[in-house]
Write an enzyme that holds these catalytic residues in place. Structure first.
Site, PDB file in Angstrom:
ATOM      1  CD  GLU A 118       5.321 -11.673 -32.854  1.00 20.14           C
ATOM      2  OE1 GLU A 118       4.306 -11.234 -32.289  1.00 20.14           O
ATOM      3  OE2 GLU A 118       6.437 -11.177 -32.751  1.00 20.14           O
ATOM      4  CG  HIS A 141       4.415  -8.831 -38.111  1.00 23.82           C
ATOM      5  ND1 HIS A 141       4.650  -7.472 -38.043  1.00 23.82           N
ATOM      6  CD2 HIS A 141       5.581  -9.431 -37.788  1.00 23.82           C
ATOM      7  CE1 HIS A 141       5.909  -7.280 -37.681  1.00 23.82           C
ATOM      8  NE2 HIS A 141       6.502  -8.454 -37.528  1.00 23.82           N
ATOM      9  CG  HIS A 143       9.924  -7.258 -40.860  1.00 16.17           C
ATOM     10  ND1 HIS A 143      10.865  -8.241 -40.572  1.00 16.17           N
ATOM     11  CD2 HIS A 143       9.050  -7.281 -39.819  1.00 16.17           C
ATOM     12  CE1 HIS A 143      10.566  -8.820 -39.423  1.00 16.17           C
ATOM     13  NE2 HIS A 143       9.470  -8.273 -38.945  1.00 16.17           N
ATOM     14  CG  HIS A 214       9.046  -5.054 -35.361  1.00 13.72           C
ATOM     15  ND1 HIS A 214       8.664  -5.794 -34.270  1.00 13.72           N
ATOM     16  CD2 HIS A 214       9.103  -5.950 -36.375  1.00 13.72           C
ATOM     17  CE1 HIS A 214       8.514  -7.065 -34.612  1.00 13.72           C
ATOM     18  NE2 HIS A 214       8.778  -7.181 -35.881  1.00 13.72           N
TER      19      HIS A 214
HETATM   20  O1  2HA Z   1       7.788 -13.925 -36.425  1.00 14.25           O
HETATM   21  O2  2HA Z   1       8.592 -10.879 -37.649  1.00 14.25           O
HETATM   22  O3  2HA Z   1       8.226  -9.930 -35.217  1.00 14.25           O
HETATM   23  C1  2HA Z   1       8.632 -13.114 -37.087  1.00 14.25           C
HETATM   24  C2  2HA Z   1       8.492 -11.689 -36.771  1.00 14.25           C
HETATM   25  C3  2HA Z   1       8.231 -11.286 -35.383  1.00 14.25           C
HETATM   26 ZN    ZN Z   2       8.498  -8.784 -37.126  1.00 14.06          ZN
END
Ligand code: 2HA
Ligand code: ZN
Length: 267
Positions: A118, A141, A143, A214
């Protein structure tokens, strides 16, 4: 010898990424290699660092990012786990420098840990932040379970509706996430389209952007502040879901109560 030896400010910055990585794992937001952290550490790059040899050949970014000329970043390694990065950030990530052509980078320290896939998207965001004169130096980023769950309903893909609902769950949300949440429709992870849509959402004034089905992408002055914003928003989502789990739609703070917060905290 580690690049962190004798560089207390750099050590503190990278260890705050390690601390956040630990929180992401503890919260259950970082299964396997999920999530990413990228820090712009350019201000902390001294002359001796600039003279250090590279540990890799020049690696293509796949994009030209003109404002990143001479910039330095710390980034999570590809396939690395947040829970491992928490213990040893220099084994779970690496320090890189952008080459003068603004199209390639080199890994400089401590080990030749290949950055996350990423990286181009995060770097594109950092290029955008510099262009805007932003004080944000960290991108995250992750989740967060409840926030991702919300994006599975078309109802909450509306930026205004989601922001209003999250703000109304607990007063602090409005104070600590005054810009609310941006929304990006589902796109392939790592894709240029996802990076472009994320930048477009930042351009709309958000610093926390939800990626449908996501995760979340957030920018802030430092990585702990980026984490705090996501944490506060996810708490609001948890309250909403807890109320629904008890069988009712939560009332939410009233418009007057929200307005009072706005006035009181000069939002
Ligand atoms: O790199 O979560 O969406 C790990 C991630 C990519
Ligand atoms: Zn991710």
């Amino acid at each position: 010898m580690s690049i962190l030896s004798g560089r207390e400010a750099l050590r503190a910055d990278i260890y705050s990424a390690a601390e956040v990585a630990g929180y992401l794992w503890q919260k259950g937001w970082a299964e396997r290699n999920g999530g990413n952290i990228v820090l712009n550490i350019t201000e902390l790059a001294d002359e001796r660092m600039r003279a250090m040899p590279a540990l890799s050949e020049p690696i293509s970014i796949g994009l030209e990012l003109p404002l990143l000329k001479g910039c330095w970043f710390y980034c999570k390694g590809t396939q690395k786990r947040m829970r491992d990065l928490a213990r040893d950030p220099m084994a779970g990530g690496s320090v890189i420098r952008i080459l003068p052509d603004c199209r390639h980078y080199e890994i400089v320290a401590d080990y030749p840990v290949m950055p996350t896939s990423e990286l181009p998207s995060h770097l594109a965001v950092h290029n955008y932040l510099i262009a805007k004169g932003s004080v944000c130096r960290a991108s995250l980023h992750t989740h967060p379970t409840e926030l991702v769950a919300l994006t599975h309903s078309g109802k909450w893909l509306d930026e205004k509706a989601a922001t209003k609902m999250l703000w109304s769950m607990i007063p602090e949300t409005r104070a600590f996430c005054p810009h609310g949440v941006g929304m990006v429709p589902y796109m392939l992870p790592s894709s240029t389209a996802l990076a472009e849509a994320t930048i477009a959402a930042l351009e709309r004034g958000f610093d926390v952007v939800m990626w449908e089905k996501h995760g979340v992408f957030a920018v802030d002055t430092d990585i702990m502040s980026a984490f705090d914003q996501v944490d506060v928003l996810n708490k609001a989502a948890q309250i909403y879901i807890a109320a629904r789990g008890m069988g009712f739609e939560p009332e939410g703070l009233s418009e007057e109560q929200m307005e009072e917060m706005k006035v009181e905290f000069k939002l």
